[in-house]
Design an enzyme around this catalytic site. Structure first.
Site, PDB file in Angstrom:
ATOM      1  N   GLU A  67       0.829  -1.211   0.000  1.00 34.02           N
ATOM      2  CA  GLU A  67       0.000   0.000   0.000  1.00 34.02           C
ATOM      3  C   GLU A  67       0.863   1.261   0.000  1.00 34.02           C
ATOM      4  O   GLU A  67       0.532   2.247  -0.665  1.00 34.02           O
ATOM      5  CB  GLU A  67      -0.927   0.021   1.223  1.00 34.02           C
ATOM      6  CG  GLU A  67      -1.949  -1.110   1.269  1.00 34.02           C
ATOM      7  CD  GLU A  67      -3.077  -0.969   0.249  1.00 34.02           C
ATOM      8  OE1 GLU A  67      -3.124   0.041  -0.476  1.00 34.02           O
ATOM      9  OE2 GLU A  67      -3.906  -1.901   0.186  1.00 34.02           O
ATOM     10  N   ASP A  83      -4.278  -9.795  -8.366  1.00 40.33           N
ATOM     11  CA  ASP A  83      -4.535  -8.826  -9.445  1.00 40.33           C
ATOM     12  C   ASP A  83      -3.344  -8.104 -10.064  1.00 40.33           C
ATOM     13  O   ASP A  83      -2.934  -8.377 -11.182  1.00 40.33           O
ATOM     14  CB  ASP A  83      -5.593  -7.803  -8.979  1.00 40.33           C
ATOM     15  CG  ASP A  83      -5.397  -7.302  -7.543  1.00 40.33           C
ATOM     16  OD1 ASP A  83      -4.275  -7.363  -7.036  1.00 40.33           O
ATOM     17  OD2 ASP A  83      -6.387  -6.820  -6.937  1.00 40.33           O
ATOM     18  N   ARG A 122       0.446   3.779  -3.248  1.00 42.20           N
ATOM     19  CA  ARG A 122      -0.201   5.071  -2.997  1.00 42.20           C
ATOM     20  C   ARG A 122       0.819   6.198  -2.852  1.00 42.20           C
ATOM     21  O   ARG A 122       0.740   7.210  -3.542  1.00 42.20           O
ATOM     22  CB  ARG A 122      -1.075   5.005  -1.740  1.00 42.20           C
ATOM     23  CG  ARG A 122      -2.176   3.954  -1.860  1.00 42.20           C
ATOM     24  CD  ARG A 122      -3.153   4.009  -0.689  1.00 42.20           C
ATOM     25  NE  ARG A 122      -3.898   2.757  -0.588  1.00 42.20           N
ATOM     26  CZ  ARG A 122      -5.200   2.662  -0.346  1.00 42.20           C
ATOM     27  NH1 ARG A 122      -5.927   3.729  -0.160  1.00 42.20           N
ATOM     28  NH2 ARG A 122      -5.796   1.484  -0.263  1.00 42.20           N
ATOM     29  N   GLU A 144     -12.029  -0.004 -10.498  1.00 41.57           N
ATOM     30  CA  GLU A 144     -11.586  -0.954 -11.539  1.00 41.57           C
ATOM     31  C   GLU A 144     -12.496  -0.995 -12.763  1.00 41.57           C
ATOM     32  O   GLU A 144     -12.027  -1.208 -13.883  1.00 41.57           O
ATOM     33  CB  GLU A 144     -11.432  -2.363 -10.957  1.00 41.57           C
ATOM     34  CG  GLU A 144     -10.335  -2.494  -9.904  1.00 41.57           C
ATOM     35  CD  GLU A 144     -10.748  -1.955  -8.537  1.00 41.57           C
ATOM     36  OE1 GLU A 144     -11.958  -1.768  -8.296  1.00 41.57           O
ATOM     37  OE2 GLU A 144      -9.848  -1.699  -7.706  1.00 41.57           O
TER      38      GLU A 144
END
Ligand SMILES: *[C@@H]1O[C@H](CO)[C@@H](O)[C@H](O)[C@H]1NC(C)=O
Length: 583
Positions: free
Chosen positions: A181, A316, A185, A481
């Protein structure tokens, strides 16, 4: 004479003042070309310098791989060539109107964040309070920098960039961070904001963070510890996990490589290139050769004993980054194309499915991506679970299809993207649920539309539309998405009806999630009226969802897919020249 001289001096002073005021206005008002105006110097170093920390498991200089020296190749063109006939005045005017609506939503959300949560990770949109969820350095602020730039909110950008340049990575509310993360980000956000604005302080701040995250690789086997415990990291006591998500380990390459490209320090590229070789080595040895299990054992090397496979949660972006790394490296490393193609072939064969419609319904020509359990001895079971997170696959197939000249993959990508668009429209709110179970077509033609037999009932009742069997998690968390894939497909195919799909999605999301001052995740997409706002607005609402909505309604040259590659948090990183050809 004296009077005259005084007048002249006065006149000169007046002219000088006028020029000075005008220049100041032009620079600060942003009317001059962007470059010089934004080179403010508010950078302040962090109070702890991670480069000075002695490494517990040093990587010898000779083991650090340099960035490829081969010049970038000319890659196939990605974007549709929009002709003058397509960009009519009527088209432009509709686009402008819709873009304004998206910018308005962004301004509201940003304004509320500024007012009630400035410098914190997130705004709680119902109670208008702040919450720190990602270290407390201002996740929403850093994640939104490039969105502010792209939307032309330059004053807001300058304020936020000044704050970002003064972040002290040492000052955090968390004892433990997620490497994944923090990378997508914060590091991705800073790098993209630098790539767009050229503001040096942002790159310096990115480098500081890169040096901190590099410590995640200071483990006995130099595989990264995603659970980044700061104290342990300083003492060199981190160990890679025995059960690590493939996404966590496969989603560092773009950001680390861009950081190496921009700073000339190849150590970041080097540690992620090592991971690439592990992915490459194990790709054919898993229980579903071609794909990697969702969880990997990094502690004992890079082991792949798992039996669950998906393109959705926890896996993913490991897949997403294969073709994107090919782009960022200018096509000079053939491993990424090979891995991407094998993974997509396997996914087509085992994960993708066409949903089954009722006899009375018009079957849409769409696809979804599910999960598979494989025992490695011939048993391969598809579970037709559809995740909102999995909606990025449309963009992935289509982008790879263009890059590697695989037109069938572009078509598959379009069907996947349209599948999510369809799932939005099927719900009462017009918004797709977080996770649902569907009924899949089966047999050798699983990718072709199909229908229930006459009188065949859905196992869990018939109240849900079409192929939906069960809403496993009926929240909508403001996720990007679906619009991400619709955006990529529009830029690739130029098909205008995708703009209508996007607009319907935007209007529905606004209506279902709008609070007095911002937008909130909701607890139920399948009831009309009060949809249960759950007081959460993650940073990806501004960083991704609204950015993709803005871009699909923009001039197609704005952040062209031939000039930028998006990281998995929608941060556009600049691709190396040369420009693409016409292949
Ligand atoms: C519509 O906008 C595009 C840029 O996005 C521009 O090239 C084109 O000339 C515009 N069309 C008209 C008719 O003004």
């Amino acid at each position: 004479m004296a009077a005259l001289a005084t007048t002249k001096r006065f006149q000169r002073l007046a002219v000088f003042t006028l020029v000075a005021v005008t220049l100041t206005y032009l620079f600060h008002g942003g009317l001059l070309p962007a470059a010089p105006a934004w080179h403010f110097t508010s950078f302040r170093p962090s109070t702890y310098d991670w480069t000075q920390r002695p490494q517990a498991h040093p990587i010898p200089e000779s083991d650090i791989l340099p960035l490829p020296t081969e010049p970038p190749r000319t890659l196939p063109r990605i974007q549709h060539r929009f002709s003058a006939e397509e960009l009519t005045e009527a088209h432009n005017s509709t686009q402008r109107h819709r873009q304004d609506a998206v910018r308005f939503a962004a301004k509201r959300a940003w304004g509320a964040y500024q007012k009630y949560a400035w410098g914190h990770d997130e705004l709680r949109p119902k109670t208008l309070t702040a919450v720190d969820t990602f270290g407390g350095w201002g996740a929403t602020l850093v994640d939104s920098l490039d969105t502010l730039w792209i939307m032309g909110m330059k004053k807001e950008f300058a304020q936020a960039a000044k704050f970002a340049e003064r972040i002290d990575w040492e000052s955090t509310t968390a004892g433990e961070l997620s490497l994944f993360e923090t990378n997508i980000r914060f590091l991705g956000g800073l790098l993209a904001a630098y790539d767009l604005s050229g503001e040096e302080g942002l790159l310096k701040k990115a480098l500081e963070l890169g040096n901190m995250l590099y410590a995640a690789f200071d483990t006995p086997n130099h595989l990264p510890a995603n659970s980044f415990k700061i104290r342990k990291a300083k003492e060199g006591l981190l160990v890679a996990d025995r059960r690590e998500s493939s996404a966590a380990v496969g989603t560092l390459s773009l950001e680390f490589t861009r950081l190496s490209q921009l700073t000339g320090d190849s150590k970041f590229f080097s540690v992620t290139d090592r991971i690439k070789r592990d992915f490459e080595r194990t790709q054919d040895e898993t229980k579903l050769p071609g794909l990697w299990p969702v969880f990997l054992d990094l502690q004992n090397g890079f082991l792949t004993p798992g039996s669950s496979f998906t393109l959705g949660a926890s896996a993913d972006s490991a897949y997403e980054y294969l073709s994107k790394m090919h782009e960022l490296l200018g096509g000079v490393d053939p491993a990424y194309e090979k891995m991407h193609v094998k993974a997509m072939e396997t996914a087509k064969k085992h994960l993708l499915f066409s949903p089954k419609f009722r006899e009375s319904e018009a079957a849409a020509n769409i696809l979804f991506s599910g999960n598979v359990n494989a025992n490695g001895a011939g048993i391969i079971e598809l579970e037709a679970e559809v995740q909102h997170l999995g909606c990025f696959t449309g963009g992935m197939f289509a982008l790879g299809g263009k890059l590697f000249n695989r037109p069938e993959d572009v078509e598959i990508g379009e069907k996947l993207a349209r599948g999510c668009g369809w799932a939005y429209a099927a719900m009462h709110t017009g918004v797709m649920p977080e996770v649902s179970d569907m009924i899949a077509c089966d047999g050798p033609d699983r990718l072709k539309p199909c229908k229930f037999e006459k009188d065949e009932k859905k196992p869990k009742g018939d109240d849900l539309p079409g192929p939906f069997a069960y809403l496993r998690d009926n929240q909508y968390l403001l996720r990007p998405e679906a619009i991400e894939s619709i955006f990529i497909l529009y830029r690739i195919t130029g098909k205008k009806d995708l703009l209508e799909v996007a607009w319907n999605m935007f209007v529905s999301i606004e209506q279902a999630t709008r609070t007095d001052f911002a937008n909130s995740a909701i607890s139920n997409v399948d009831v009309g009226g009060e949809t249960g706002k759950i007081n959460s607005m993650e940073s990806f609402w501004l960083a991704e969802t609204l950015k993709y909505f803005y871009l699909i309604f923009s001039d197609p040259d704005l952040i062209s897919l031939d000039e930028y590659v998006f990281n998995t948090e929608a941060h556009p990183l600049r691709l190396p020249k040369p420009p693409r050809g016409d292949v």
